[in-house]
Write an enzyme that holds these catalytic residues in place. Structure first.
Site, PDB file in Angstrom:
ATOM      1  N   GLU A 203       0.859  -1.082   0.002  1.00 50.65           N
ATOM      2  CA  GLU A 203       0.061  -0.105  -0.057  1.00 50.65           C
ATOM      3  C   GLU A 203       0.820   1.397   0.034  1.00 50.65           C
ATOM      4  O   GLU A 203       0.414   2.117  -0.446  1.00 50.65           O
ATOM      5  CB  GLU A 203      -1.082   0.034   1.340  1.00 50.65           C
ATOM      6  CG  GLU A 203      -2.111  -1.084   1.263  1.00 50.65           C
ATOM      7  CD  GLU A 203      -2.878  -1.400   0.086  1.00 50.65           C
ATOM      8  OE1 GLU A 203      -2.928  -0.364  -0.709  1.00 50.65           O
ATOM      9  OE2 GLU A 203      -3.046  -2.598  -0.504  1.00 50.65           O
TER      10      GLU A 203
ATOM     11  N   HIS B  38       1.531   2.246  -3.567  1.00 49.44           N
ATOM     12  CA  HIS B  38       0.152   3.025  -3.973  1.00 49.44           C
ATOM     13  C   HIS B  38       0.339   4.482  -3.444  1.00 49.44           C
ATOM     14  O   HIS B  38       0.178   5.505  -4.015  1.00 49.44           O
ATOM     15  CB  HIS B  38      -0.927   2.312  -3.477  1.00 49.44           C
ATOM     16  CG  HIS B  38      -1.521   1.185  -4.340  1.00 49.44           C
ATOM     17  ND1 HIS B  38      -1.422   1.050  -5.523  1.00 49.44           N
ATOM     18  CD2 HIS B  38      -1.762  -0.018  -3.774  1.00 49.44           C
ATOM     19  CE1 HIS B  38      -1.959  -0.149  -6.125  1.00 49.44           C
ATOM     20  NE2 HIS B  38      -1.986  -0.972  -4.782  1.00 49.44           N
TER      21      HIS B  38
ATOM     22  N   GLU C 217      -0.896  -0.423  -9.816  1.00 50.93           N
ATOM     23  CA  GLU C 217      -0.620  -1.693  -9.194  1.00 50.93           C
ATOM     24  C   GLU C 217       0.920  -2.001  -9.344  1.00 50.93           C
ATOM     25  O   GLU C 217       1.611  -2.680  -8.622  1.00 50.93           O
ATOM     26  CB  GLU C 217      -1.380  -2.865  -9.693  1.00 50.93           C
ATOM     27  CG  GLU C 217      -1.224  -4.084  -8.861  1.00 50.93           C
ATOM     28  CD  GLU C 217      -1.820  -3.913  -7.708  1.00 50.93           C
ATOM     29  OE1 GLU C 217      -2.405  -3.152  -7.092  1.00 50.93           O
ATOM     30  OE2 GLU C 217      -1.554  -4.852  -6.561  1.00 50.93           O
TER      31      GLU C 217
HETATM   32 ZN    ZN Z   1      -2.676  -2.733  -4.635  1.00 55.94          ZN
END
Ligand code: ZN
Length: 501
Positions: free
Chosen positions: A266, A269, A295
């Site tokens: 995360e 991201h 991603e």
């Molecule tokens: Zn992801």
């Protein structure tokens, strides 16, 4: 032109505010909202999303876009202005096709489905979730029909997450990948005793795991003045602005990998969101290029960095200090192999790099079958389990670790899963390019220096936001197109070494 552009930006800014407010409410629902808030939250989200949609598809926005399109024609393709008009016109054309009531219905259905999914998963009770899924599938089919498609119904939905990607192209890449991965998984299975990961299931204090995750995020360059980490049932990242980015993870006492790799993933991201150009804020460009590109960033940090020997060369001594008993007698090499153990498993987000994509093939096929009416939703658990047996050779003991494991369908998203595999392939392509330009990166990682890699990613990818289509961006950054080959070469080399193949 300035005046019209300003008017468009003002309108788009207000729409962005509605969407950001909805994101805050969704984040709250996933983290802190008590269950009693569900029904009210569903109405609130439906109102905000519908209002944003209505404002966006207005005739005035259409008129401004049309007039401005001619005026930005001479500007540089990559300029903020030309990109804004180009990307917004594309979104506009798409959103105009979706009636507002459908947007509201979907927002309401998903807010209700989320709570039902949480309960169904906790009790492994698929029938509790099934009516919600029926509603969501029905709404998705209506959206796909409204958007239109040439070849497969899946194309219409896939395009929402991966602009201009087609189902046939995904199927082709997946077939190539499948042909290479299945023999590799088999070869590793024959040597499965070469790696033992039992040390990762010892008793690791949750508070210390949490603190360690925060340390790693800080070192990666996540700015806690402009974001925070919380806990949720399913890890995710959302943002309300590049200056307010939220990520979540989950912590299990007896599963060391979950929290830390959730945070690193995360965190990838979140760095993307924090790295967006400030000039794009409150516009539709203030977003990732696509879910697949997003991603690629999380998978790059999670796998290429976080599961590398170099990363743990730096972090393993810290970990030994935090968990002296748990890691007593464990050396770096044993730990490195343990976190990279390849083993067919039930849960996608916990899967190793080699078997991970097999989970995606399964979901991609099932989603297509659902939309094309080839599988009945009442038969979904059986269909899921049959594919698990086909691809991974194992069958879930219950629906919680089978068909109910992922949050996505409860969020209304069908057509999203392929982006996980596409992102995984792209993560290797981007990382290879970074290594070509900065060969010192592996040595820097061994010293815990992530800034050169993070800066490279920001300058080459993050800062552009949604200016380019995924294909354009990949071409700009790597000079080539999406390909399965670099990923296959990477896993063959890495796991050939670990398993002595
Ligand atoms: Zn992801």
């Amino acid at each position: 032109m300035e005046e019209k552009l300003q008017e468009l930006k003002t309108r788009l800014g207000e729409i962005a505010d509605f969407n950001a407010a909805a994101n805050v409410l969704e984040w709250d629902q996933m983290t802190y909202m008590p269950p009693g808030g569900t029904a009210a939250r569903a109405e609130q989200l439906a109102t905000l999303r519908k209002t944003a949609h209505t404002l966006f598809v207005s005739d005035e926005i259409g008129r401004l876009l049309e007039e401005l399109q001619a005026e930005v024609a001479d500007l540089d393709y990559a300029s903020d202005e030309a990109s804004l008009i180009r990307a917004t016109a594309r979104d506009y054309e798409r959103e105009r096709k979706i009636p507002g009531w459908l947007v509201a219905e979907m927002a309401k259905a998903t807010a209700l489905a989320h709570e039902a999914w949480v309960q169904a998963r906790a009790e492994s009770d698929y029938p509790h979730f099934q009516p919600h899924l029926e509603k969501i599938v029905d709404l998705n089919i209506q959206i796909a029909e409204a958007l239109g498609y040439k070849d497969r119904i899946y194309d219409a939905l896939l395009d929402l997450f991966e602009p201009e990607m087609k189902t046939a192209q995904v199927a082709q890449v997946f077939d190539e990948l499948k042909a290479k991965l299945v023999p590799l998984v088999r070869a590793i299975a024959e040597k499965k005793d070469a790696v033992d990961d039992a040390i990762l299931f010892r008793d690791y204090d949750e508070e210390k795991q949490w603190a360690f995750g925060l340390d790693v995020l800080r070192q990666m360059g996540f700015d806690f003045e402009r974001g925070r980490q919380d806990k949720s049932a399913h890890p995710f990242t959302t943002s309300f602005s590049p200056n307010d980015v939220r990520l979540t993870t989950r912590v299990y006492r007896n599963q060391f990998r979950t929290a830390i790799f959730g945070s690193i993933h995360e965190g990838g991201h979140a760095l993307y969101e924090q790295g967006l150009s400030p000039t794009l804020e409150r516009t539709p460009l203030c977003d990732g290029a696509s879910m697949g590109i997003h991603e690629s960033q999380s998978r790059l940090w999670e796998n290429l960095v976080g599961r590398s020997r170099g990363f743990w060369t730096f972090y393993f001594p810290h970990l030994e200090e935090l968990f002296p008993q748990q890691l007593d007698g464990v050396d770096l090499e044993t730990f490195y192999k343990a976190i990279n153990k390849v083993e067919p498993s039930m849960i996608r987000v916990e899967a190793d790099e080699v078997t991970y994509n097999l989970h995606i093939f399964l979901r991609f096929e099932i989603e297509n079958d659902i939309l094309e009416g080839k599988v009945k939703l009442s038969d979904l658990p059986e269909a899921w389990n049959a594919k698990m047996k086909d691809y991974l050779g194992i069958v879930p003991a219950n629906d919680a670790e089978g068909v109910l494991q992922d949050i996505h369908w409860s969020m209304g998203t069908i057509g999203y899963f392929p982006t996980y595999a596409l992102g995984t392939l792209l993560s290797v392509q981007f990382y290879n390019q970074a290594l070509t330009e900065i060969p010192e990166i592996p040595a820097q990682i061994e010293r815990g220096e992530f800034a050169p890699l993070r800066t490279w990613l920001q300058e080459r990818i993050h800062v552009h936001g949604k200016k380019f289509t995924p294909a354009e961006l990949v071409k700009r950054v790597t000079g080539s197109e999406l390909s399965a080959r670099p990923f296959v070469e990477y896993v063959r080399a890495k796991y050939g070494d670990i398993y002595g193949l």
